[in-house]
Design a protein around this motif. Structure first.
Motif, PDB file in Angstrom:
ATOM      1  N   GLY A   1       0.781  -1.230   0.000  1.00 18.80           N
ATOM      2  CA  GLY A   1       0.000   0.000   0.000  1.00 18.80           C
ATOM      3  C   GLY A   1       0.812   1.280   0.000  1.00 18.80           C
ATOM      4  N   GLU A   2       2.116   1.199  -0.187  1.00 19.22           N
ATOM      5  CA  GLU A   2       2.946   2.402  -0.216  1.00 19.22           C
ATOM      6  C   GLU A   2       2.500   3.362  -1.310  1.00 19.22           C
ATOM      7  N   CYS A   3       2.100   2.841  -2.444  1.00 18.02           N
ATOM      8  CA  CYS A   3       1.671   3.679  -3.562  1.00 18.02           C
ATOM      9  C   CYS A   3       0.400   4.445  -3.221  1.00 18.02           C
ATOM     10  N   VAL A   4      -0.582   3.755  -2.678  1.00 18.42           N
ATOM     11  CA  VAL A   4      -1.880   4.362  -2.365  1.00 18.42           C
ATOM     12  C   VAL A   4      -1.730   5.411  -1.265  1.00 18.42           C
ATOM     13  N   ARG A   5      -0.968   5.097  -0.235  1.00 21.36           N
ATOM     14  CA  ARG A   5      -0.761   6.059   0.852  1.00 21.36           C
ATOM     15  C   ARG A   5       0.106   7.232   0.398  1.00 21.36           C
ATOM     16  N   GLY A   6       1.079   6.981  -0.439  1.00 22.11           N
ATOM     17  CA  GLY A   6       2.018   8.013  -0.842  1.00 22.11           C
ATOM     18  C   GLY A   6       1.507   8.966  -1.899  1.00 22.11           C
ATOM     19  N   LEU A   7       0.653   8.475  -2.793  1.00 19.13           N
ATOM     20  CA  LEU A   7       0.188   9.317  -3.905  1.00 19.13           C
ATOM     21  C   LEU A   7      -1.232   8.898  -4.312  1.00 19.13           C
ATOM     22  N   PRO A   8      -2.224   9.176  -3.443  1.00 18.27           N
ATOM     23  CA  PRO A   8      -3.590   8.722  -3.722  1.00 18.27           C
ATOM     24  C   PRO A   8      -4.240   9.362  -4.946  1.00 18.27           C
ATOM     25  N   SER A   9      -3.708  10.490  -5.417  1.00 16.60           N
ATOM     26  CA  SER A   9      -4.273  11.092  -6.624  1.00 16.60           C
ATOM     27  C   SER A   9      -3.921  10.280  -7.871  1.00 16.60           C
ATOM     28  N   VAL A  10      -2.898   9.449  -7.773  1.00 11.88           N
ATOM     29  CA  VAL A  10      -2.498   8.588  -8.889  1.00 11.88           C
ATOM     30  C   VAL A  10      -2.945   7.151  -8.654  1.00 11.88           C
TER      31      VAL A  10
ATOM     32  N   SER B   1     -10.294   2.523  -5.512  1.00 15.61           N
ATOM     33  CA  SER B   1     -11.735   2.682  -5.743  1.00 15.61           C
ATOM     34  C   SER B   1     -12.058   3.091  -7.166  1.00 15.61           C
ATOM     35  N   ARG B   2     -11.044   3.369  -7.956  1.00 16.15           N
ATOM     36  CA  ARG B   2     -11.240   3.863  -9.319  1.00 16.15           C
ATOM     37  C   ARG B   2     -10.832   2.791 -10.320  1.00 16.15           C
ATOM     38  N   LYS B   3     -11.450   2.799 -11.468  1.00 15.48           N
ATOM     39  CA  LYS B   3     -11.085   1.916 -12.575  1.00 15.48           C
ATOM     40  C   LYS B   3     -10.732   2.768 -13.776  1.00 15.48           C
ATOM     41  N   PRO B   4      -9.561   2.705 -14.338  1.00 14.63           N
ATOM     42  CA  PRO B   4      -8.420   1.947 -13.836  1.00 14.63           C
ATOM     43  C   PRO B   4      -7.874   2.575 -12.557  1.00 14.63           C
ATOM     44  N   TRP B   5      -7.225   1.787 -11.743  1.00 12.84           N
ATOM     45  CA  TRP B   5      -6.798   2.241 -10.418  1.00 12.84           C
ATOM     46  C   TRP B   5      -5.556   3.121 -10.457  1.00 12.84           C
ATOM     47  N   ILE B   6      -4.833   3.147 -11.587  1.00 13.61           N
ATOM     48  CA  ILE B   6      -3.686   4.029 -11.747  1.00 13.61           C
ATOM     49  C   ILE B   6      -4.030   5.095 -12.779  1.00 13.61           C
TER      50      ILE B   6
ATOM     51  N   ALA C   1       6.176  13.519  -9.488  1.00 14.38           N
ATOM     52  CA  ALA C   1       5.501  12.920  -8.338  1.00 14.38           C
ATOM     53  C   ALA C   1       5.207  11.443  -8.555  1.00 14.38           C
ATOM     54  N   VAL C   2       4.968  11.050  -9.781  1.00 14.98           N
ATOM     55  CA  VAL C   2       4.645   9.652 -10.063  1.00 14.98           C
ATOM     56  C   VAL C   2       5.863   8.755  -9.820  1.00 14.98           C
ATOM     57  N   ILE C   3       7.028   9.352  -9.719  1.00 13.46           N
ATOM     58  CA  ILE C   3       8.224   8.571  -9.441  1.00 13.46           C
ATOM     59  C   ILE C   3       8.132   7.944  -8.049  1.00 13.46           C
ATOM     60  N   GLN C   4       7.074   8.202  -7.341  1.00 13.93           N
ATOM     61  CA  GLN C   4       6.725   7.541  -6.075  1.00 13.93           C
ATOM     62  C   GLN C   4       6.800   6.025  -6.231  1.00 13.93           C
ATOM     63  N   VAL C   5       6.658   5.517  -7.427  1.00 13.23           N
ATOM     64  CA  VAL C   5       6.670   4.066  -7.651  1.00 13.23           C
ATOM     65  C   VAL C   5       7.986   3.445  -7.208  1.00 13.23           C
ATOM     66  N   GLU C   6       9.056   4.231  -7.107  1.00 15.58           N
ATOM     67  CA  GLU C   6      10.331   3.690  -6.644  1.00 15.58           C
ATOM     68  C   GLU C   6      10.260   3.200  -5.208  1.00 15.58           C
ATOM     69  N   LEU C   7       9.250   3.632  -4.460  1.00 13.62           N
ATOM     70  CA  LEU C   7       9.091   3.202  -3.079  1.00 13.62           C
ATOM     71  C   LEU C   7       8.362   1.867  -2.952  1.00 13.62           C
ATOM     72  N   CYS C   8       7.930   1.307  -4.055  1.00 12.98           N
ATOM     73  CA  CYS C   8       7.215   0.024  -4.030  1.00 12.98           C
ATOM     74  C   CYS C   8       8.171  -1.064  -3.529  1.00 12.98           C
ATOM     75  N   PRO C   9       7.879  -1.684  -2.366  1.00 15.63           N
ATOM     76  CA  PRO C   9       8.809  -2.642  -1.787  1.00 15.63           C
ATOM     77  C   PRO C   9       8.967  -3.939  -2.579  1.00 15.63           C
TER      78      PRO C   9
ATOM     79  N   GLY D   1       8.638  -4.137  -5.992  1.00 17.23           N
ATOM     80  CA  GLY D   1       9.052  -3.894  -7.368  1.00 17.23           C
ATOM     81  C   GLY D   1       7.937  -4.141  -8.367  1.00 17.23           C
ATOM     82  N   ALA D   2       6.709  -4.262  -7.883  1.00 18.35           N
ATOM     83  CA  ALA D   2       5.565  -4.495  -8.771  1.00 18.35           C
ATOM     84  C   ALA D   2       5.270  -3.276  -9.637  1.00 18.35           C
ATOM     85  N   LEU D   3       5.674  -2.104  -9.176  1.00 18.53           N
ATOM     86  CA  LEU D   3       5.482  -0.866  -9.938  1.00 18.53           C
ATOM     87  C   LEU D   3       6.812  -0.406 -10.510  1.00 18.53           C
TER      88      LEU D   3
END
Length: 70
Positions: free
Chosen positions: A22-31, A35-40, A49-57, A59-61
């Motif tokens: 959940g690091e992505c959802v907590r870190g950048l909920p606007s992206v 609850s949204r489709k598509p979720w990204i 700001a989207v470079i937040q994906v580097e925090l994905c533990p 590596g799925a993002l």
């Protein structure tokens, strides 16, 4: 592998390796919004700001910055 893109970047998501930390959802909920489709939504924040994906533990993002057409 799922891809979400605009003219500046591509965000890739591999559900097979996601551990749902959940690091992505907590870190950048606007992206990243489950609850949204598509979720990204790569348009939900600036490319930097989207470079937040580097925090994905898991590596799925991952992301790729696209070069502008000359």
């Amino acid at each position: 592998m799922q891809e979400y893109r605009n003219d500046k970047l591509v965000v890739r998501y591999d559900p097979a390796i996601c551990i749902h930390a959940g690091e992505c959802v907590r870190g950048l909920p606007s992206v990243f919004n489950l609850s949204r489709k598509p979720w990204i939504d790569v348009n939900g924040a600036s490319g930097a700001a989207v470079i937040q994906v580097e925090l994905c533990p898991s590596g799925a993002l991952s992301y790729e910055l696209l070069k502008k057409a000359q």
